[in-house]
Design a protein around this motif. Structure first.
Motif, PDB file in Angstrom:
ATOM      1  N   VAL A  96      35.894  39.759  48.636  1.00  0.00           N
ATOM      2  CA  VAL A  96      35.150  39.567  47.193  1.00  0.00           C
ATOM      3  C   VAL A  96      35.393  38.270  46.614  1.00  0.00           C
ATOM      4  O   VAL A  96      35.946  37.474  47.053  1.00  0.00           O
ATOM      5  N   ASP A  97      34.165  37.828  46.003  1.00  0.00           N
ATOM      6  CA  ASP A  97      33.927  36.551  45.387  1.00  0.00           C
ATOM      7  C   ASP A  97      35.220  36.526  44.403  1.00  0.00           C
ATOM      8  O   ASP A  97      34.904  37.103  43.273  1.00  0.00           O
ATOM      9  N   GLY A  98      35.921  35.648  44.628  1.00  0.00           N
ATOM     10  CA  GLY A  98      37.072  35.249  43.888  1.00  0.00           C
ATOM     11  C   GLY A  98      36.948  33.922  42.939  1.00  0.00           C
ATOM     12  O   GLY A  98      37.998  33.691  42.384  1.00  0.00           O
ATOM     13  N   VAL A 157      38.326  35.958  48.590  1.00  0.00           N
ATOM     14  CA  VAL A 157      38.038  34.405  49.112  1.00  0.00           C
ATOM     15  C   VAL A 157      37.814  33.518  47.815  1.00  0.00           C
ATOM     16  O   VAL A 157      36.945  33.998  46.935  1.00  0.00           O
ATOM     17  N   THR A 158      38.420  32.482  47.758  1.00  0.00           N
ATOM     18  CA  THR A 158      38.314  31.349  46.403  1.00  0.00           C
ATOM     19  C   THR A 158      38.235  30.149  47.012  1.00  0.00           C
ATOM     20  O   THR A 158      38.361  29.713  48.117  1.00  0.00           O
ATOM     21  N   PRO A 159      37.471  29.398  46.054  1.00  0.00           N
ATOM     22  CA  PRO A 159      36.980  27.978  46.523  1.00  0.00           C
ATOM     23  C   PRO A 159      38.578  26.941  46.629  1.00  0.00           C
ATOM     24  O   PRO A 159      39.306  27.757  46.083  1.00  0.00           O
ATOM     25  N   VAL A 200      42.234  34.372  50.626  1.00  0.00           N
ATOM     26  CA  VAL A 200      41.595  33.282  51.571  1.00  0.00           C
ATOM     27  C   VAL A 200      41.033  32.094  50.757  1.00  0.00           C
ATOM     28  O   VAL A 200      40.480  32.454  49.813  1.00  0.00           O
ATOM     29  N   THR A 201      41.492  31.173  51.256  1.00  0.00           N
ATOM     30  CA  THR A 201      40.944  29.762  50.546  1.00  0.00           C
ATOM     31  C   THR A 201      39.778  29.295  51.592  1.00  0.00           C
ATOM     32  O   THR A 201      40.169  29.202  52.621  1.00  0.00           O
ATOM     33  N   PHE A 202      38.486  28.961  51.156  1.00  0.00           N
ATOM     34  CA  PHE A 202      37.467  28.464  52.011  1.00  0.00           C
ATOM     35  C   PHE A 202      36.517  27.862  51.165  1.00  0.00           C
ATOM     36  O   PHE A 202      36.113  27.777  50.095  1.00  0.00           O
TER      37      PHE A 202
END
Length: 353
Positions: free
Chosen positions: A8-10, A43-45, A59-61
């Motif tokens: 998911v675009d978080g 997944v988040t910035p 997840v942070t990426f």
């Protein structure tokens, strides 16, 4: 068979919460309770914090922020992880996306007359590009009403079987405690004796109709919550000197709940919506009646539980709206984040297979 992971675009967790972000937040929270571990991750910035889930991995990426992260780092993660994307906020990476996207509405395409200033035209152009890309590359599209589904098919030629409806819901209001102090701050508001609306300067919200209703009914009080330059817009419209209008500015969630509960009616004269959640939240908070515009979307969502404003003939006359015979419990039972999460999980499972 290769196991499919949905990422998911978080990035919305770092944005101000409006209806689209609220949908994403609540849907993921409900999904976490029923999704098998390993199927979905968020997944988040860097610097954007997602909730701690039981079954959804976070997840942070990446190193970028905002739109750059969404367009560059997020698709890079999908490629590196071998995952499919789940984008819940109308936007996908222009390149490098495969997966499912949520399109809440296509207002920018259906009503270009709402976006006439420079900022509006730029925003409309960007969103129309997004709609076209989603229609072209998304494996499946989710939207929030049958009306919105029909609009996506109408304007972008997407086959109906490629679109699933996953409704909004209202249970987030149960977690909010009403803040009755608003009535001390605004003594002109007497419980049960005012009309309430939540406004902004977006043309589809039709703020001028509420002002005309106040002008046409000077013996009633109209409370309007919302930021921006609403009073300046009233001046521009020649409707500034209305002593029965109370501008509340931004209100807290608790104040909004109290205002909804004690209003005479909640007004929502929208010109275009994909769903239109505020009246549903108002009913959940105890509003005795809701008045909404007479559009196919509002008819679908609210059925017999709303009074309908015919905006073709009604130029601001509350008394001309027939009060609804609303079974609030029946209306609220139609929508829940649990039901919506199950519908989303069905889409993910079908797409995985």
């Amino acid at each position: 068979m290769e196991k499919i992971v949905w990422a998911v675009d978080g990035s919305f967790f770092g944005q101000r919460v409006s209806g689209i972000q609220r949908y994403s937040i609540e849907l993921l929270s409900a999904l976490d309770a029923i999704v098998p571990p390993g199927l979905v991750e968020v997944v988040t910035p860097s610097g954007v914090r997602a909730p701690v889930y039981e079954n959804i991995r976070t997840v942070t990426f990446g190193t970028r922020k905002g739109l750059a992260w969404q367009q560059r780092d997020y698709p890079a993660y999908l490629k590196q992880r071998g995952a499919k994307g789940l984008a819940t906020c109308n936007v996908i990476p222009v390149f490098g996306f495969r997966g499912i996207a949520v399109v809440h509405d296509v207002c920018y395409r259906a009503r270009p007359d709402f976006y006439t200033d420079l900022r509006g035209r730029i925003s409309a152009a960007w969103h129309r590009l997004q709609y076209r890309r989603i229609a072209g590359v998304a494996e499946h599209i989710i939207t929030v009403s049958e009306f919105s589904k029909s609009e996506i098919t109408r304007y972008y030629g997407v086959a109906p079987e490629k679109i699933s409806v996953v409704y909004n819901a209202w249970q987030q209001m149960q977690r909010i405690a009403p803040d009755e102090q608003i009535f001390k701050k605004e003594p002109r508001l007497r419980r049960g004796e005012y009309y309430f609306s939540m406004a902004n300067l977006l043309k589809n919200k039709n703020f001028p109709w509420v002002l005309r209703a106040a002008r046409n009914k000077p013996d009633a009080v109209f409370a309007i919550a919302g930021g921006g330059s609403l009073e300046e817009e009233a001046k521009r419209l020649g409707l500034a000197d209305l002593p029965n209008v109370v501008y509340l500015g931004y209100v807290s969630d608790g104040e909004a709940k109290a205002l909804m509960h004690h209003c005479k009616a909640f007004l929502f004269p929208t010109l275009y919506e994909g769903f239109g959640i505020p009246p549903l939240e108002a009913v959940a908070c105890g509003a005795p009646r809701i008045y909404v515009s007479d559009t196919p979307c509002m008819r679908e969502v609210y059925g017999d539980c709303a009074g309908y404003i015919d905006l073709k003939t009604n130029n601001g006359y509350v008394d001309d709206v027939t009060p609804p015979k609303c079974d609030a419990a029946q209306l609220l039972a139609r929508y829940s984040w649990k039901k919506s999460a199950r519908a989303l999980l069905d889409v993910l499972n079908q797409a995985s297979n």
